[in-house]
Design a protein around this motif. Structure first.
Motif, PDB file in Angstrom:
ATOM      1  N   TRP A  76       0.782  -1.408  -0.001  1.00  0.00           N
ATOM      2  CA  TRP A  76      -0.070  -0.223   0.033  1.00  0.00           C
ATOM      3  C   TRP A  76       0.884   1.221   0.156  1.00  0.00           C
ATOM      4  O   TRP A  76       2.047   1.115   0.375  1.00  0.00           O
ATOM      5  N   ARG A  77       0.427   2.355  -0.329  1.00  0.00           N
ATOM      6  CA  ARG A  77       0.714   3.658  -0.274  1.00  0.00           C
ATOM      7  C   ARG A  77      -0.221   4.704  -0.006  1.00  0.00           C
ATOM      8  O   ARG A  77      -1.234   4.499  -0.648  1.00  0.00           O
ATOM      9  N   VAL A  78       0.246   5.832   0.421  1.00  0.00           N
ATOM     10  CA  VAL A  78      -1.000   6.972   0.371  1.00  0.00           C
ATOM     11  C   VAL A  78      -0.240   8.033  -0.545  1.00  0.00           C
ATOM     12  O   VAL A  78       1.195   8.315  -0.601  1.00  0.00           O
ATOM     13  N   GLU A  79      -0.865   8.594  -1.372  1.00  0.00           N
ATOM     14  CA  GLU A  79      -0.419   9.492  -2.574  1.00  0.00           C
ATOM     15  C   GLU A  79      -1.384  10.513  -2.809  1.00  0.00           C
ATOM     16  O   GLU A  79      -2.535  10.410  -2.331  1.00  0.00           O
ATOM     17  N   ASP A  80      -0.860  11.484  -3.430  1.00  0.00           N
ATOM     18  CA  ASP A  80      -1.839  12.465  -3.923  1.00  0.00           C
ATOM     19  C   ASP A  80      -1.413  13.087  -5.361  1.00  0.00           C
ATOM     20  O   ASP A  80      -0.441  12.081  -5.767  1.00  0.00           O
ATOM     21  N   SER A  81      -1.732  13.970  -5.930  1.00  0.00           N
ATOM     22  CA  SER A  81      -1.386  14.274  -7.266  1.00  0.00           C
ATOM     23  C   SER A  81       0.118  14.514  -7.374  1.00  0.00           C
ATOM     24  O   SER A  81       0.703  14.478  -8.574  1.00  0.00           O
TER      25      SER A  81
ATOM     26  N   THR B 109      -6.707  -1.948  -5.615  1.00  0.00           N
ATOM     27  CA  THR B 109      -7.744  -1.123  -5.122  1.00  0.00           C
ATOM     28  C   THR B 109      -7.374   0.262  -4.743  1.00  0.00           C
ATOM     29  O   THR B 109      -6.068   0.826  -4.305  1.00  0.00           O
ATOM     30  N   LEU B 110      -8.109   1.221  -5.212  1.00  0.00           N
ATOM     31  CA  LEU B 110      -8.181   2.817  -4.866  1.00  0.00           C
ATOM     32  C   LEU B 110      -9.153   3.253  -4.124  1.00  0.00           C
ATOM     33  O   LEU B 110     -10.001   3.227  -4.388  1.00  0.00           O
ATOM     34  N   ILE B 111      -8.614   3.761  -3.011  1.00  0.00           N
ATOM     35  CA  ILE B 111      -9.534   4.254  -1.946  1.00  0.00           C
ATOM     36  C   ILE B 111      -9.479   5.970  -1.846  1.00  0.00           C
ATOM     37  O   ILE B 111      -8.177   6.257  -1.616  1.00  0.00           O
ATOM     38  N   GLY B 112     -10.317   6.551  -2.544  1.00  0.00           N
ATOM     39  CA  GLY B 112     -10.120   8.051  -2.440  1.00  0.00           C
ATOM     40  C   GLY B 112     -10.620   8.876  -1.218  1.00  0.00           C
ATOM     41  O   GLY B 112     -11.795   8.445  -0.687  1.00  0.00           O
ATOM     42  N   PHE B 113      -9.944   9.751  -0.779  1.00  0.00           N
ATOM     43  CA  PHE B 113     -10.508  10.739   0.237  1.00  0.00           C
ATOM     44  C   PHE B 113     -10.596  12.097   0.125  1.00  0.00           C
ATOM     45  O   PHE B 113      -9.973  12.219  -0.976  1.00  0.00           O
ATOM     46  N   GLU B 114     -11.188  12.908   0.937  1.00  0.00           N
ATOM     47  CA  GLU B 114     -11.491  14.306   0.324  1.00  0.00           C
ATOM     48  C   GLU B 114     -10.162  14.767   0.529  1.00  0.00           C
ATOM     49  O   GLU B 114      -9.069  14.449   1.311  1.00  0.00           O
ATOM     50  N   GLY B 115      -9.996  15.782  -0.694  1.00  0.00           N
ATOM     51  CA  GLY B 115      -8.636  16.492  -0.581  1.00  0.00           C
ATOM     52  C   GLY B 115      -7.598  16.019  -1.640  1.00  0.00           C
ATOM     53  O   GLY B 115      -6.476  16.397  -1.501  1.00  0.00           O
TER      54      GLY B 115
ATOM     55  N   LEU C 232      -5.287   6.222  -0.849  1.00  0.00           N
ATOM     56  CA  LEU C 232      -4.913   5.023  -0.148  1.00  0.00           C
ATOM     57  C   LEU C 232      -4.940   3.848  -1.518  1.00  0.00           C
ATOM     58  O   LEU C 232      -6.044   3.292  -1.941  1.00  0.00           O
ATOM     59  N   ARG C 233      -3.743   3.402  -1.793  1.00  0.00           N
ATOM     60  CA  ARG C 233      -3.514   2.559  -3.106  1.00  0.00           C
ATOM     61  C   ARG C 233      -3.100   1.091  -2.504  1.00  0.00           C
ATOM     62  O   ARG C 233      -2.031   1.127  -1.930  1.00  0.00           O
ATOM     63  N   LEU C 234      -3.897   0.046  -3.066  1.00  0.00           N
ATOM     64  CA  LEU C 234      -3.428  -1.222  -2.592  1.00  0.00           C
ATOM     65  C   LEU C 234      -3.133  -2.158  -3.900  1.00  0.00           C
ATOM     66  O   LEU C 234      -3.724  -1.927  -4.852  1.00  0.00           O
TER      67      LEU C 234
ATOM     68  N   PHE D  66     -14.254   4.271  -3.722  1.00  0.00           N
ATOM     69  CA  PHE D  66     -13.506   2.934  -3.259  1.00  0.00           C
ATOM     70  C   PHE D  66     -13.735   2.296  -4.644  1.00  0.00           C
ATOM     71  O   PHE D  66     -15.019   1.684  -4.981  1.00  0.00           O
ATOM     72  N   GLU D  67     -12.731   1.853  -5.220  1.00  0.00           N
ATOM     73  CA  GLU D  67     -12.646   1.204  -6.655  1.00  0.00           C
ATOM     74  C   GLU D  67     -11.732  -0.075  -6.473  1.00  0.00           C
ATOM     75  O   GLU D  67     -10.619   0.109  -6.071  1.00  0.00           O
ATOM     76  N   VAL D  68     -12.113  -1.063  -7.251  1.00  0.00           N
ATOM     77  CA  VAL D  68     -11.418  -2.451  -7.249  1.00  0.00           C
ATOM     78  C   VAL D  68     -11.526  -2.735  -8.410  1.00  0.00           C
ATOM     79  O   VAL D  68     -12.274  -3.106  -9.161  1.00  0.00           O
ATOM     80  N   SER D  69     -10.112  -3.126  -8.974  1.00  0.00           N
ATOM     81  CA  SER D  69     -10.046  -3.617 -10.164  1.00  0.00           C
ATOM     82  C   SER D  69      -9.936  -4.985 -10.342  1.00  0.00           C
ATOM     83  O   SER D  69      -9.584  -5.849  -9.462  1.00  0.00           O
ATOM     84  N   SER D  70     -10.220  -5.520 -11.558  1.00  0.00           N
ATOM     85  CA  SER D  70     -10.407  -7.166 -11.687  1.00  0.00           C
ATOM     86  C   SER D  70      -8.935  -7.833 -11.713  1.00  0.00           C
ATOM     87  O   SER D  70      -8.878  -8.625 -11.859  1.00  0.00           O
ATOM     88  N   VAL D  71      -7.959  -6.844 -12.133  1.00  0.00           N
ATOM     89  CA  VAL D  71      -6.469  -7.277 -12.225  1.00  0.00           C
ATOM     90  C   VAL D  71      -5.917  -7.189 -10.931  1.00  0.00           C
ATOM     91  O   VAL D  71      -5.447  -6.088 -10.489  1.00  0.00           O
ATOM     92  N   GLY D  72      -5.613  -8.255 -10.367  1.00  0.00           N
ATOM     93  CA  GLY D  72      -4.835  -8.167  -8.985  1.00  0.00           C
ATOM     94  C   GLY D  72      -5.499  -7.705  -7.845  1.00  0.00           C
ATOM     95  O   GLY D  72      -4.848  -7.399  -6.810  1.00  0.00           O
ATOM     96  N   TRP D  73      -6.967  -7.436  -8.121  1.00  0.00           N
ATOM     97  CA  TRP D  73      -7.519  -6.663  -7.087  1.00  0.00           C
ATOM     98  C   TRP D  73      -7.087  -5.349  -6.724  1.00  0.00           C
ATOM     99  O   TRP D  73      -7.330  -5.070  -5.464  1.00  0.00           O
TER     100      TRP D  73
END
Lengths: 165, 169
Positions: free
Chosen positions: A70-75, A113-119, A123-125, A104-111
Motif C-alpha cells: 500500500w501507499r498513500v499518495e496525492d497528485s 484497490t484505490l480508495i479516494g479521500f477528500e482533498g 490509499l492505493r493497494l 472506493f474502486e477495485v480492479s479485476s486485475v490483481g484486485w
C-alpha cells in the motif's frame, strides 16, 4: 511432482457487487487509522462497537489492510509507503483520519484497490501473492451486518459471515 | 519538473527498449528482480573488477513490489514463495518488449511483452530508498527515487550495483 497453476479468473458477480457493498462508506471518515503488525493498517468507520480485540475500539465498519502492498499518495507524489520506517508511518498515517471517503474502486486485475479521500488523497493497494499455497488476504472489510468482504490472495474473493473469516 | 512531466520524460527515454528481447531474468535476495534486455555485452564489475555479461539494458527492482500478469491474469508476485517465483519468472525470458509505461505519481514501471505478458512495479517508500533502476548500454544509471523523482548518472562514481555476475559471453 507439484503442479504450479495460475489461479482461474475471479468471480465476476462478487466483483460487480463491491461498489454496492462499499457505497455506505462513501462520505464517512475514519475516526482511527492505525499501523498494526508489520505494515498492516486498520481504519475504523461509523459508531464504535464491542471490540473484537480488548486493546482497541472498533467501528461498525472496519477495514484491515493485511497482505497488500500500500501507499498513500496525492497528485504530486507518494506521501507514505508500506516499506517506510514504522515511526514515520505511525506519525503520518494520521493524514487519513477524519478525512471523508469519496470513492472506493477495485480492479479485476490483481484486485488493485484505490480508495479516494477528500482533498485528493488516495490509499492505493497492490496485490503481490498468487500462489495456491499462499495465505493471507490482501484486505478485509468488516461490515455492520457482521459480514466480511475478504479480498485475495490470488483470485480469492469472498463475502461471508465474519465469524468464518 | 512536475510529476506527470517527469513520468513522460522517463517514458520517452525508455522507449528505445521497445522491440528488445528479455534474455535473462533472475530473483535476487528480498525478492528483487534483475532483468537483462537487448544484446549481450561484456562489462567489468565495479565491485570485483571481474568481467561479466549483461544485457545492454538491465532493470533492477529495489524498494518496489512487482507482479507478472498474463492476459489480465495475475501469475506471480513479489509476495509469493521463492519456489513459485523461481518457477514462473522465466515466462518472460525470450519475449520482446512491446510497450513501456511510467505511471505517475510514483513513476511505477509497466512493461508489456509479446505473448500478452506484463511486468508491473509498485513503489512502496516515500523516503530515501530508490524504487527501481535501469542500467543503460553506456553504463549510465537511471534511478527512480521516491516522491516521483528520477535521476540519470554516469557509471563513474555511482554506488556499486552488486550485479549478479555471469561468465563472459
Amino acid at each position: 511432482m507439484r503442479v504450479l497453476m495460475a489461479y482461474p479468473r475471479p468471480m465476476p458477480d462478487l466483483l460487480s457487487l463491491i461498489p454496492q457493498l462499499t457505497a455506505p462508506l462513501i462520505g464517512q471518515a475514519p475516526w482511527a487509522v492505525r499501523l498494526g503488525w508489520g505494515s498492516n493498517l486498520t481504519l475504523e468507520f461509523g459508531p464504535k462497537v464491542a471490540a473484537r480485540s480488548p486493546k482497541y475500539e472498533h467501528g461498525e465498519w472496519h477495514l484491515w489492510v493485511h497482505m497488500a502492498g500500500w501507499r498513500v499518495e496525492d497528485s504530486t507524489g507518494v506521501i507514505l509507503g508500506c516499506e517506510d520506517d514504522q515511526a514515520v508511518i505511525q506519525d503520518q498515517i494520521k493524514i487519513l483520519e477524519n478525512r471523508p471517503l469519496v470513492s472506493f474502486e477495485v480492479s479485476s486485475v490483481g484486485w488493485d484497490t484505490l480508495i479516494g479521500f477528500e482533498g485528493g488523497v488516495f490509499l492505493r493497494l497492490f496485490g503481490t501473492a498468487f500462489g495456491e499455497e499462499r495465505f493471507g488476504e490482501y484486505w478485509l472489510l468488516f461490515t455492520p451486518e457482521n459480514k466480511v468482504l475478504a479480498v485475495g490472495p490470488g483470485s480469492r474473493l469472498a463475502y461471508e459471515d465474519s465469524d468464518k473469516a | 519538473m512536475s510529476n506527470p512531466a517527469a513520468a513522460h520524460a522517463l517514458e520517452k527515454m525508455l522507449e528505445v527498449l521497445v522491440g528488445q528481447p528479455c534474455w535473462l531474468i533472475r530473483m535476487r535476495p528480498y525478492h528483487r528482480l534483475v532483468m537483462d534486455l537487448g544484446s549481450k555485452i561484456a562489462d567489468i564489475s565495479p565491485v570485483s573488477q571481474k568481467p561479466f555479461t549483461r544485457g545492454e539494458w538491465r532493470l533492477q527492482t529495489l524498494a518496489a513490489y512487482w507482479r507478472f500478469e498474463s492476459q489480465a491474469e495475475t501469475v506471480v508476485g513479489s509476495g509469493d514463495e521463492d519456489e513459485l517465483i523461481s518457477a514462473r519468472i522465466g515466462m518472460l525470458q525470450g519475449l520482446v518488449v512491446k510497450s513501456i509505461q511510467v505511471v505517475p505519481p510514483a513513476l511505477d514501471l509497466v512493461m508489456a511483452f509479446s505473448d500478452q505478458q506484463t511486468l508491473r512495479l509498485f513503489g512502496v517508500t516515500s523516503q530515501q530508498h530508490p524504487q527501481w533502476r535501469m542500467i543503460t548500454p553506456t553504463g549510465e544509471v537511471i534511478t527512480v527515487e521516491p516522491k516521483g523523482v528520477w535521476t540519470l548518472k554516469g557509471a563513474e562514481g555511482e554506488t556499486p550495483l552488486s550485479p549478479p555476475e555471469l561468465p563472459p559471453a
